[in-house]
Design a protein around this motif. Structure first.
Motif, PDB file in Angstrom:
ATOM      1  N   VAL A   1     -10.928  16.024 -11.057  1.00 20.29           N
ATOM      2  CA  VAL A   1      -9.833  15.620 -11.354  1.00 20.29           C
ATOM      3  C   VAL A   1      -8.853  15.516 -10.361  1.00 20.29           C
ATOM      4  O   VAL A   1      -8.843  16.541  -9.521  1.00 20.29           O
ATOM      5  N   LEU A   2      -8.098  14.602 -10.164  1.00 20.99           N
ATOM      6  CA  LEU A   2      -6.952  14.626  -9.039  1.00 20.99           C
ATOM      7  C   LEU A   2      -5.638  14.731  -9.746  1.00 20.99           C
ATOM      8  O   LEU A   2      -5.361  14.056 -10.886  1.00 20.99           O
ATOM      9  N   ILE A   3      -4.892  16.120  -9.401  1.00 24.10           N
ATOM     10  CA  ILE A   3      -3.708  16.066  -9.963  1.00 24.10           C
ATOM     11  C   ILE A   3      -2.679  16.345  -9.208  1.00 24.10           C
ATOM     12  O   ILE A   3      -2.814  16.391  -7.966  1.00 24.10           O
TER      13      ILE A   3
ATOM     14  N   VAL B   1       0.849  -1.146   0.096  1.00 25.46           N
ATOM     15  CA  VAL B   1       0.016  -0.008   0.035  1.00 25.46           C
ATOM     16  C   VAL B   1       0.884   1.185   0.024  1.00 25.46           C
ATOM     17  O   VAL B   1       1.920   1.282   0.632  1.00 25.46           O
ATOM     18  N   VAL B   2       0.664   2.261  -0.955  1.00 24.54           N
ATOM     19  CA  VAL B   2       1.505   3.293  -1.030  1.00 24.54           C
ATOM     20  C   VAL B   2       0.682   4.745  -1.057  1.00 24.54           C
ATOM     21  O   VAL B   2      -0.712   4.363  -1.187  1.00 24.54           O
ATOM     22  N   TYR B   3       1.095   5.698  -0.614  1.00 26.00           N
ATOM     23  CA  TYR B   3       0.377   6.922  -0.728  1.00 26.00           C
ATOM     24  C   TYR B   3       0.925   7.918  -1.316  1.00 26.00           C
ATOM     25  O   TYR B   3       2.437   8.123  -1.554  1.00 26.00           O
ATOM     26  N   ASP B   4       0.283   9.353  -1.709  1.00 18.03           N
ATOM     27  CA  ASP B   4       0.782  10.268  -2.283  1.00 18.03           C
ATOM     28  C   ASP B   4       0.096  11.765  -1.756  1.00 18.03           C
ATOM     29  O   ASP B   4      -1.095  11.779  -1.970  1.00 18.03           O
ATOM     30  N   ASP B   5       0.614  12.249  -0.718  1.00 20.40           N
ATOM     31  CA  ASP B   5      -0.139  13.474  -0.136  1.00 20.40           C
ATOM     32  C   ASP B   5       0.382  14.641  -0.910  1.00 20.40           C
ATOM     33  O   ASP B   5       0.247  15.918  -0.405  1.00 20.40           O
ATOM     34  N   HIS B   6       0.783  14.675  -2.174  1.00 17.83           N
ATOM     35  CA  HIS B   6       1.216  16.017  -2.722  1.00 17.83           C
ATOM     36  C   HIS B   6       0.253  15.864  -4.095  1.00 17.83           C
ATOM     37  O   HIS B   6       0.686  16.115  -5.228  1.00 17.83           O
ATOM     38  N   VAL B   7      -1.062  15.758  -3.838  1.00 21.06           N
ATOM     39  CA  VAL B   7      -1.909  15.990  -4.830  1.00 21.06           C
ATOM     40  C   VAL B   7      -3.027  16.974  -4.411  1.00 21.06           C
ATOM     41  O   VAL B   7      -3.026  17.252  -3.257  1.00 21.06           O
ATOM     42  N   ALA B   8      -3.946  17.283  -5.503  1.00 21.02           N
ATOM     43  CA  ALA B   8      -4.996  18.173  -5.127  1.00 21.02           C
ATOM     44  C   ALA B   8      -6.134  17.670  -6.051  1.00 21.02           C
ATOM     45  O   ALA B   8      -6.021  17.309  -7.194  1.00 21.02           O
TER      46      ALA B   8
ATOM     47  N   ILE C   1     -10.336  10.804 -12.110  1.00 16.61           N
ATOM     48  CA  ILE C   1     -11.413  11.398 -12.309  1.00 16.61           C
ATOM     49  C   ILE C   1     -12.542  11.027 -11.768  1.00 16.61           C
ATOM     50  O   ILE C   1     -12.856   9.729 -11.389  1.00 16.61           O
ATOM     51  N   SER C   2     -13.511  11.924 -11.277  1.00 17.60           N
ATOM     52  CA  SER C   2     -14.762  11.559 -10.746  1.00 17.60           C
ATOM     53  C   SER C   2     -15.851  12.369 -11.022  1.00 17.60           C
ATOM     54  O   SER C   2     -15.774  13.580 -11.469  1.00 17.60           O
ATOM     55  N   THR C   3     -17.091  11.930 -11.459  1.00 17.48           N
ATOM     56  CA  THR C   3     -17.981  12.882 -11.918  1.00 17.48           C
ATOM     57  C   THR C   3     -19.218  12.576 -11.394  1.00 17.48           C
ATOM     58  O   THR C   3     -19.722  11.467 -10.655  1.00 17.48           O
ATOM     59  N   SER C   4     -20.131  13.558 -11.147  1.00 15.19           N
ATOM     60  CA  SER C   4     -21.720  13.439 -10.673  1.00 15.19           C
ATOM     61  C   SER C   4     -22.304  14.232 -11.948  1.00 15.19           C
ATOM     62  O   SER C   4     -21.958  14.690 -12.671  1.00 15.19           O
TER      63      SER C   4
END
Ligand code: ADP
Ligand code: ASP
Ligand code: MG
Length: 403
Positions: free
Chosen positions: A381-383, A332-339, A372-375
């Motif tokens: 979008v996560l970038i 399990v890995v993480y990235d907390d440098h996203v927005a 990507i997620s939509t409603s």
């Protein structure tokens, strides 16, 4: 005669001069013959400063003690505003959350308002007092003080407006209303004259901090029309209310949320039930999961990625690290440098091509999309976090500069 609730945020009461300016605004409304209930936030950065003070003493202080500390911020601003109103010659009384009848859950730090019992406020109004109430706080069934979570004063104001059937709820802040993007970051952002509850709720939940999302939820539930406006100028603000089809905009705004971390579980065995197990574990710990992406299975395994608030990152990793081995996944890995960057608009439901326009603007700016997620009324979008402000600008330009 009307009953008007006016809420003033932290920067609106940041110093003595601003407190007097707010006092004048309130007195004007009062002198026009209205009953006025004022809700205030802590001055300027007081809440952050109180948190820093706590951290100096005990970074792991209990949430109960944090709430005792943080409620002091609003106590200061409410009394100071009352003193200013007094000095300007009007009858006034300040009330703390418990005196004003805010009954909340026991979830210190993120309490929910169960109900407002406004008898005391009503009595004071009957005596022709202006009533200043501390935002952000209440009392639980153990008679402990609680706070509602950051930005919670907006919710306090709407809750009073709902409980007292106020005629108007005005949220005074440091910008002139709700804009198509954060006006401090995007120079061509435009002020909206009207926005629907649903769109405002999405914008607020997706990072537009101008209104707290729970306040919008409550306003929608009780049909409280909100007006968001500046405490520093006299210009008309933004009305938040039920949607009207005629005015529906394709896109009403762009928002950014950088309180996001992405977690990926790599090499999950491709068999039924594992997603269920993983997310049940997280929900049992009250960890809210946002965008979820699962890859197509290949060679008997798949990857599952999802996002959580950064404050939940450590807990999530602690929970998943031992679990991953148990279910036979690789790591399990993480990235907390996203927005997360999102567009919101009720019109997108009936107009194809909105997503592709958004993605095109990111492509033109060479910004890579991770998820990507939509409603019906939003696309997120996560970038990479470093690209986030630029992404908001290029997306905003694409949708709004052409209009
Ligand atoms: P207050 O202290 O009055 O509660 P906040 O700081 O919580 O004020 O919210 C106001 C801020 O919200 C503005 O200064 C602005 O930078 C930010 N903001 C973010 N998105 C938007 C938006 N779409 N429209 C207006 N303001 C926004
Ligand atoms: N003072 C609290 C905060 O800074 C509540 C608020 O401003 O709405 O989060
Ligand atoms: Mg706020």
């Amino acid at each position: 005669m009307s009953l008007i609730v006016q809420k003033f945020g932290g920067s609106s009461v940041a110093n003595a001069q601003r407190v007097f300016h707010v006092a004048e605004t309130v007195i004007n409304t009062y002198k026009q013959g209205n009953d006025v209930v004022v809700v205030v936030s802590a001055q300027g950065d007081t809440t952050d400063e109180l948190i820093a003070k706590a951290n100096e003493i005990n970074p792991h202080a209990s949430k109960r003690e944090m709430d005792v500390l943080l409620t002091a911020g609003e106590q200061m601003s409410a009394s100071l505003l009352a003193m200013a109103i007094e000095k300007l010659g009007c009858p006034v009384v300040s009330l703390l959350g418990w005196q004003a009848g805010f009954i909340t859950s026991t979830a210190y730090g993120s309490a929910r308002i169960h109900r407002v019992e406004p008898d005391r406020i009503r009595k004071e109004l009957d005596k022709k007092h202006i009533v200043v109430v501390t935002g952000f706080q209440g009392i639980d069934r153990y008679d402990d003080v609680t706070t509602l979570g950051r930005g919670g004063s907006d919710t306090s104001a709407v809750a009073i407006a709902a409980a007292m059937h106020a005629d108007l709820c005005q949220i005074y802040t440091d910008v002139e209303g709700v804009y198509t993007a954060d006006p401090r970051k995007v120079k061509n952002a435009r002020k909206l004259s009207v926005i629907s509850y649903d769109e405002m709720l999405e914008l607020a939940s997706l990072g537009a901090q101008v209104l707290n999302n729970r306040s919008v939820e409550l306003a929608k539930k009780y049909g409280i029309q909100l007006e968001v406006l500046s405490s520093m100028t006299d210009k008309p603000g933004t009305i938040v209310r039920e949607a009207s089809k005629v005015e529906e905009m394709l896109i009403s705004g762009v928002a950014k949320d950088d309180d996001v971390a992405r977690i990926s579980i790599i090499g999950v065995p491709d068999r039924p039930g594992l997603a269920f197990k993983i997310f049940t574990k997280l929900s049992a710990k009250n960890i809210n999961v946002d965008i979820i992406l699962q890859s197509v299975g290949r060679n008997g395994t798949k990857d599952i990625s999802f996002t959580v608030a950064r404050s939940n990152l450590q807990d999530t990793m602690d929970l998943l690290n031992p679990f991953v081995e148990m279910i036979g996944a690789n790591s399990v890995v993480y990235d907390d440098h996203v927005a997360k960057v999102s567009i919101v608009g009720a019109g997108m439901e009936s107009h194809p091509g909105v997503a592709s326009t958004m993605f095109e603007s990111l492509f033109d700016a060479n910004i890579n999309i991770q998820m990507i997620s939509t409603s019906e009324i939003k696309i997120s979008v996560l970038i990479d976090e470093d690209d986030a402000d630029r992404a908001v600008s290029v997306i905003h330009r694409k949708f709004f500069d052409a209009q």
